[in-house]
Design an enzyme around this catalytic site. Structure first.
Site, PDB file in Angstrom:
ATOM      1  N   THR A  51       0.844  -1.192   0.000  1.00  0.00           N
ATOM      2  CA  THR A  51       0.000   0.000   0.000  1.00  0.00           C
ATOM      3  C   THR A  51       0.881   1.245   0.000  1.00  0.00           C
ATOM      4  O   THR A  51       2.083   1.171   0.279  1.00  0.00           O
ATOM      5  CB  THR A  51      -0.913   0.047   1.234  1.00  0.00           C
ATOM      6  OG1 THR A  51      -0.103   0.314   2.392  1.00  0.00           O
ATOM      7  CG2 THR A  51      -1.655  -1.267   1.425  1.00  0.00           C
ATOM      8  N   GLU A  52       0.263   2.377  -0.261  1.00  0.00           N
ATOM      9  CA  GLU A  52       0.993   3.642  -0.257  1.00  0.00           C
ATOM     10  C   GLU A  52       1.578   3.948   1.119  1.00  0.00           C
ATOM     11  O   GLU A  52       2.567   4.673   1.239  1.00  0.00           O
ATOM     12  CB  GLU A  52       0.057   4.768  -0.681  1.00  0.00           C
ATOM     13  CG  GLU A  52      -0.457   4.634  -2.101  1.00  0.00           C
ATOM     14  CD  GLU A  52      -1.546   5.658  -2.410  1.00  0.00           C
ATOM     15  OE1 GLU A  52      -1.730   6.592  -1.589  1.00  0.00           O
ATOM     16  OE2 GLU A  52      -2.200   5.531  -3.453  1.00  0.00           O
ATOM     17  N   GLY A  53       0.939   3.406   2.163  1.00  0.00           N
ATOM     18  CA  GLY A  53       1.414   3.654   3.518  1.00  0.00           C
ATOM     19  C   GLY A  53       2.560   2.773   3.955  1.00  0.00           C
ATOM     20  O   GLY A  53       3.073   2.929   5.065  1.00  0.00           O
TER      21      GLY A  53
END
Length: 261
Positions: A51-53
């Protein structure tokens, strides 16, 4: 023959079919995450999802996460790092094979606007938009650095415009070799998957053409809902309907009702 399905389900499945087993993939929030985890659940169990996180290797259970930091993404995750590692290292270095992003507007060269809607051209000086949108988030990083990325968007004239007023995430800019001249690490959008069909870029001009339409749509409907003179590929085809197995996999992933939002 598959059971009844919605246009959004067809879009999610068609997008997921573009994901290959074993790829390093990054998914945005919402429908893009649905398409990515559908691929993992259906035909690409070896997808290395992040994920982007910075959550890497998760296999969410109990439905889709509400966002990139939702605890559902902790299930079976291999590592928890940060957006700096995910976007600034893996994606920006060109290691990421594929990403999926959404769009409020997209133009004929695959440039995406998720920043705002203006009444007219912005000009040289930025001014506040009439309607403020959600912003690019990590989509700009994915568009610049992933080896290829997929765009998911509802097929409506207000979304398919000749030229976006503001580029939140770059596609092929002005077409041709524009991306190469700018020096982006990533290869650009390989497909725009909509609620009506699939568009792909011409190898030379990089202008998107209609490559395929869904069983419930057709060429005329797609042309009528596109805000530029969309060219139709000589080999335009019908996308196969979802199989019962694909629909079952998608609906297992979508327990929290992402498609109904």
């Amino acid at each position: 023959m598959s059971s009844a399905y919605s246009r959004q389900e067809m879009m999610a499945i068609a997008t997921g079919r573009e994901i290959r087993d074993g790829e390093l993939a990054i998914f945005g929030v919402g429908l893009s995450m649905l398409a990515g985890y559908f691929a993992q659940a259906c035909h690409a169990p070896g997808v290395r999802a992040m994920t982007e996180g910075g959550v890497y290797g998760a296999t969410p259970v109990g439905g889709l996460p509400w966002g990139i930091e939702c605890n559902r993404l902790a299930v079976n995750a291999v590592s928890f790092t940060s957006a700096l590692d995910a976007l600034g290292c893996l994606v920006a270095s060109g290691r990421c094979d594929v990403g999926i992003i959404g769009a409020a507007q997209v133009d004929r060269f695959g440039n995406v606007n998720t920043t705002g809607i203006w009444d007219g051209p912005i000009g040289e000086s930025y001014r506040p938009p009439k309607t403020r949108l959600t912003g690019a988030g990590g989509a700009n990083d994915i568009a610049c650095g992933a080896k290829r990325y997929l765009i998911m968007v509802s097929h409506e004239p207000k979304r398919f415009v000749e030229r976006v007023t503001y580029i939140s995430s770059p596609g092929y800019l002005d077409g041709g070799d524009a991306r190469d001249r700018v020096g982006f690490v990533g290869g650009g959008p390989s497909a725009i998957i909509t609620t009506l069909g699939i568009l792909r870029p011409d190898p030379q001009s990089r202008e998107f053409q209609l490559d395929a339409y869904f069983p419930f749509s057709g060429v005329d409907e797609i042309l009528a809902n596109t805000g530029w003179n969309l060219q139709v590929s000589a080999g335009v085809r019908v996308v196969p309907e979802p199989t019962l197995q694909e629909l079952a996999a998608l609906r297992r992933v979508d327990q929290t009702g992402m498609l109904r939002r």
